[in-house]
Structures are given as structure tokens and as C-alpha cells.
Design an enzyme around this catalytic site. Structure first.
Site, PDB file in Angstrom:
ATOM      1  N   ALA A  86      26.363  48.853  36.144  1.00 55.27           N
ATOM      2  CA  ALA A  86      25.623  48.269  37.268  1.00 55.27           C
ATOM      3  C   ALA A  86      26.345  47.059  37.841  1.00 55.27           C
ATOM      4  O   ALA A  86      25.716  46.095  38.281  1.00 55.27           O
ATOM      5  CB  ALA A  86      24.206  47.879  36.837  1.00 55.27           C
ATOM      6  N   GLY A  87      27.688  47.115  37.837  1.00 55.48           N
ATOM      7  CA  GLY A  87      28.448  46.111  38.570  1.00 55.48           C
ATOM      8  C   GLY A  87      28.312  46.368  40.059  1.00 55.48           C
ATOM      9  O   GLY A  87      27.529  47.229  40.490  1.00 55.48           O
ATOM     10  N   ALA A  88      29.090  45.667  40.847  1.00 57.67           N
ATOM     11  CA  ALA A  88      28.945  45.779  42.301  1.00 57.67           C
ATOM     12  C   ALA A  88      29.212  47.200  42.790  1.00 57.67           C
ATOM     13  O   ALA A  88      28.449  47.750  43.587  1.00 57.67           O
ATOM     14  CB  ALA A  88      29.883  44.788  42.991  1.00 57.67           C
ATOM     15  N   LYS A 126      39.835  51.890  38.558  1.00 59.32           N
ATOM     16  CA  LYS A 126      41.230  52.010  38.954  1.00 59.32           C
ATOM     17  C   LYS A 126      42.097  51.224  37.977  1.00 59.32           C
ATOM     18  O   LYS A 126      42.043  49.996  37.952  1.00 59.32           O
ATOM     19  CB  LYS A 126      41.418  51.481  40.376  1.00 59.32           C
ATOM     20  CG  LYS A 126      40.555  52.193  41.415  1.00 59.32           C
ATOM     21  CD  LYS A 126      40.593  51.514  42.770  1.00 59.32           C
ATOM     22  CE  LYS A 126      39.682  52.214  43.770  1.00 59.32           C
ATOM     23  NZ  LYS A 126      39.683  51.553  45.098  1.00 59.32           N
ATOM     24  N   SER A 182      37.744  50.865  49.633  1.00 56.23           N
ATOM     25  CA  SER A 182      36.293  50.603  49.710  1.00 56.23           C
ATOM     26  C   SER A 182      35.951  49.275  49.059  1.00 56.23           C
ATOM     27  O   SER A 182      36.522  48.924  48.022  1.00 56.23           O
ATOM     28  CB  SER A 182      35.520  51.713  49.001  1.00 56.23           C
ATOM     29  OG  SER A 182      35.961  51.861  47.658  1.00 56.23           O
ATOM     30  N   ALA A 212      32.479  47.243  47.662  1.00 60.30           N
ATOM     31  CA  ALA A 212      31.103  47.525  47.278  1.00 60.30           C
ATOM     32  C   ALA A 212      30.105  47.040  48.329  1.00 60.30           C
ATOM     33  O   ALA A 212      29.142  47.733  48.659  1.00 60.30           O
ATOM     34  CB  ALA A 212      30.796  46.886  45.927  1.00 60.30           C
ATOM     35  N   LYS A 250      48.053  50.275  43.414  1.00 56.25           N
ATOM     36  CA  LYS A 250      47.873  49.408  44.589  1.00 56.25           C
ATOM     37  C   LYS A 250      47.316  48.049  44.178  1.00 56.25           C
ATOM     38  O   LYS A 250      47.549  47.043  44.866  1.00 56.25           O
ATOM     39  CB  LYS A 250      46.986  50.094  45.638  1.00 56.25           C
ATOM     40  CG  LYS A 250      45.570  50.445  45.170  1.00 56.25           C
ATOM     41  CD  LYS A 250      44.597  49.314  45.364  1.00 56.25           C
ATOM     42  CE  LYS A 250      43.261  49.642  44.716  1.00 56.25           C
ATOM     43  NZ  LYS A 250      42.291  48.532  44.832  1.00 56.25           N
ATOM     44  N   THR A 299      43.457  46.451  50.186  1.00 51.80           N
ATOM     45  CA  THR A 299      43.448  45.441  49.124  1.00 51.80           C
ATOM     46  C   THR A 299      44.555  44.403  49.261  1.00 51.80           C
ATOM     47  O   THR A 299      44.475  43.331  48.657  1.00 51.80           O
ATOM     48  CB  THR A 299      43.548  46.101  47.733  1.00 51.80           C
ATOM     49  OG1 THR A 299      44.688  46.955  47.704  1.00 51.80           O
ATOM     50  CG2 THR A 299      42.317  46.915  47.437  1.00 51.80           C
ATOM     51  N   ASN A 320      41.816  41.551  43.282  1.00 54.13           N
ATOM     52  CA  ASN A 320      43.222  41.470  42.900  1.00 54.13           C
ATOM     53  C   ASN A 320      44.000  40.590  43.871  1.00 54.13           C
ATOM     54  O   ASN A 320      44.852  39.796  43.462  1.00 54.13           O
ATOM     55  CB  ASN A 320      43.818  42.882  42.831  1.00 54.13           C
ATOM     56  CG  ASN A 320      43.246  43.684  41.684  1.00 54.13           C
ATOM     57  OD1 ASN A 320      43.658  43.535  40.546  1.00 54.13           O
ATOM     58  ND2 ASN A 320      42.279  44.526  41.988  1.00 54.13           N
TER      59      ASN A 320
END
Length: 316
Positions: A7-9, A98, A128, A130, A181, A238, A246
Site C-alpha cells: 500500500a505504498g504510493a 523496477k 508513470s 503514482a 532507467k 524519470t 531516483n
């Protein structure tokens, strides 16, 4: 019913998107706090959780779902699978992380296959954030599954009015694109944090992408996968947005400012793993190697820059 472990972002955002589109979703977390009562997540405080989400801390509730999204950090995935093998075995398990496992040097799909051989592994990856998914903003992702029939079923299950899912059978390319990435995003953050300029960032993105393609193809990926959403698309997002953890981590490294110890930064561990992979395969990965040394504290930003600039001149 679709289960979401974590239940993280990102896991919460996927649960929100699916529930808004009419799916019945079970969201699992070790500590649910008062989420079930308030219908709010501390990770996405501005979004109300739809009634279609059942929030639980009991993994047996996840066992009722045929399809389970695994939204846990890549370095925790193997432990989560092992600890909950009884509830997750023989299901369609979709990794939503990832990275490359530091111990086994495998990506999420291979980790699932090794740990739970009776499960059907897949990965959901691509450019993407969140917060965008949770707000219902248009987002496109890649669903990679070696079995295309299962992949088509998952594509239908997970697509919504605002979440567009493309599919591929190239699980190696999809998982490596998403993992690598993050390493390049750290490098780009360092460049901007150290005031090296946008031109330096563009150079790192380009040469870093070449490293991504080089390693992925050696490991069996299809070349076109890396120029899709799970490679180039995710890289573009990103490496340029402060919403990327990151990239923010790299900014702090480059600027010499404090780094939030609670922030999950998959790219640091991935840089260590990918450097080992490169050494084992005899592949030159200079950007990844510099990020690995920086994140371990072995070299300074100035030394990292000098290492890259002093490399022999070559054809592109």
C-alpha cells in the site's frame, strides 16, 4: 477480484484506478493504520479511496484473487514471495517494481518464476507517477508476460478509462528497461544538482540509454522493447522530473545536500547489481559504474565527472 500487495504510493494508486473503473480490489499492507476508516492514504493524502477497495492486513484475503499485483520494492520482492508462498502460489503475479535483485542478479519476473514456479509471472512497468494515476490523469504502461494469452487477459483486467496498457511477451526487455532507467535518472539528477547543465543531462540520458540497450540485448531482450514505454518512455520521464525519487536522490548527491533516509531509491541498488552483471558479461557500462561508485560513497562528483570525460574518444 484483483489483489494488490503493498500500500505504498504506486500500489495504492493502481488500486484506486482499478476500483474507480468498477473492479473489486483488495489492498494489503503490513500496517493499514486508519486507512479503512478514513479512506485516505498517507502516501496519497489528496485522494479518497473508492468504496471498491477492501483494505486488509491479512494475506489470506489476497488469496481470493486470481490476479495479484506485487507493489513492493524490488529488493523486498523475494522475501515477500517466500513468506506468503501459500497464499500466492499458482496465481497470476504481476510485479509492479523496477530493479534487479542484489543477491540473485535477476529482475522481478525471473524472481517470481524462481521463487514460485507454479505462478504465472508478469510485470507492469513504464512511465508513470503514482499521483498522476491516482488523480485519473492519462497514463500508458507496458504489461509484459511470456504467455501472450495470459498477457491479453491481464491487459483487459488492468486497463481502465485513463490507464492504457500495452502488452509484450518480452519480459526481459520490460524489466530491464524499468530497472536501468532508474540508474540513469540518478546520474541526470547528479548533473543538474551539481550545476553541470541541461546539455550534460542530455548527454547522460543518451549515453545511458545506449548502455541500457547494450546490456538488455546481451541478456536476451528484443531491441524494440527498449525504445518503447518500458525503456525510452520511462527514461524520459524519470530523468527530467523532480517527482522521480531516483532523480531527486541524484539532485541531492550532486548538490551535496541531505538525502531523506526513508525514501525508496531502487536505482542505487540496481546500479550495484548492474555493474556486477556488466563485469560478469564483459560489458562496458561507464555511466552505471560511476553511479554505483557515487552511491557507495567511493568517489566524489568531481571524480565521477573526470572519469567520464577522460574516457578514450570513440565513434558513437
Amino acid at each position: 477480484m484483483i489483489g494488490v500487495v503493498g500500500a505504498g504510493a504506486f500500489g495504492t494508486a493502481l488500486a484506486i484506478a482499478l476500483a474507480r473503473d468498477g473492479r473489486s480490489v483488495t489492498l494489503w499492507a503490513r500496517d493499514i493504520g486508519d486507512m479503512a476508516q478514513t479512506r485516505r492514504s498517507p502516501r496519497l493524502p489528496d485522494v479518497t479511496l473508492p468504496d471498491g477497495i477492501n483494505i486488509t492486513k491479512n494475506m489470506v484475503d489476497i488469496a481470493a484473487s486470481e490476479t495479484v499485483l506485487l507493489a513492493v520494492p524490488a529488493q523486498s520482492l523475494r522475501d515477500v514471495l517466500t513468506a506468503n508462498a501459500t497464499h500466492l502460489d499458482a496465481k497470476q503475479l504481476v510485479a509492479c517494481c523496477k530493479g534487479i535483485d542484489l543477491e540473485t542478479l535477476t529482475g522481478p519476473v525471473a524472481t517470481i518464476a524462481r521463487t514460485l514456479p507454479n505462478a504465472m509471472p508478469a510485470i507492469l512497468t513504464g512511465p508513470s507517477f503514482a499521483a498522476d494515476i491516482a488523480r485519473g490523469l492519462p497514463t500508458a504502461l507496458t504489461l509484459a508476460c511470456a504467455d501472450d494469452t495470459v498477457g491479453q487477459n491481464l491487459q483487459q483486467q488492468l486497463s481502465t478509462g485513463t490507464l492504457r496498457i500495452y502488452r509484450t511477451t518480452d519480459t526481459i526487455g520490460a524489466e530491464l528497461g524499468g530497472a536501468l532507467k532508474n540508474v540513469i535518472a540518478i546520474a541526470c539528477g547528479v548533473a543538474i544538482g551539481a550545476s553541470l547543465g541541461d546539455s550534460a543531462r542530455a548527454a547522460l540520458m543518451t549515453r545511458g540509454f545506449a548502455e541500457m540497450q547494450r546490456l538488455a540485448q546481451i541478456l536476451g531482450a528484443e531491441p524494440q522493447t527498449l525504445v518503447g514505454l518500458s525503456g525510452l518512455g520511462d527514461l524520459a520521464l524519470t530523468c527530467t522530473s523532480p517527482l522521480s525519487r531516483n532523480y531527486r536522490y541524484g539532485l541531492a548527491l550532486g548538490a551535496g545536500t541531505a538525502i531523506d533516509p526513508a525514501m525508496t531509491v531502487e536505482g542505487a541498488a540496481t546500479s550495484w547489481a548492474v555493474t556486477r552483471l556488466g563485469q560478469d558479461r564483459g560489458i562496458d557500462l561507464p555511466v552505471c559504474a560511476v553511479v554505483a561508485a557515487l552511491t557507495r560513497g567511493e568517489i566524489s562528483v568531481e571524480t565521477a565527472l573526470q572519469n567520464l570525460l577522460s574516457r578514450p574518444l570513440k565513434e558513437e
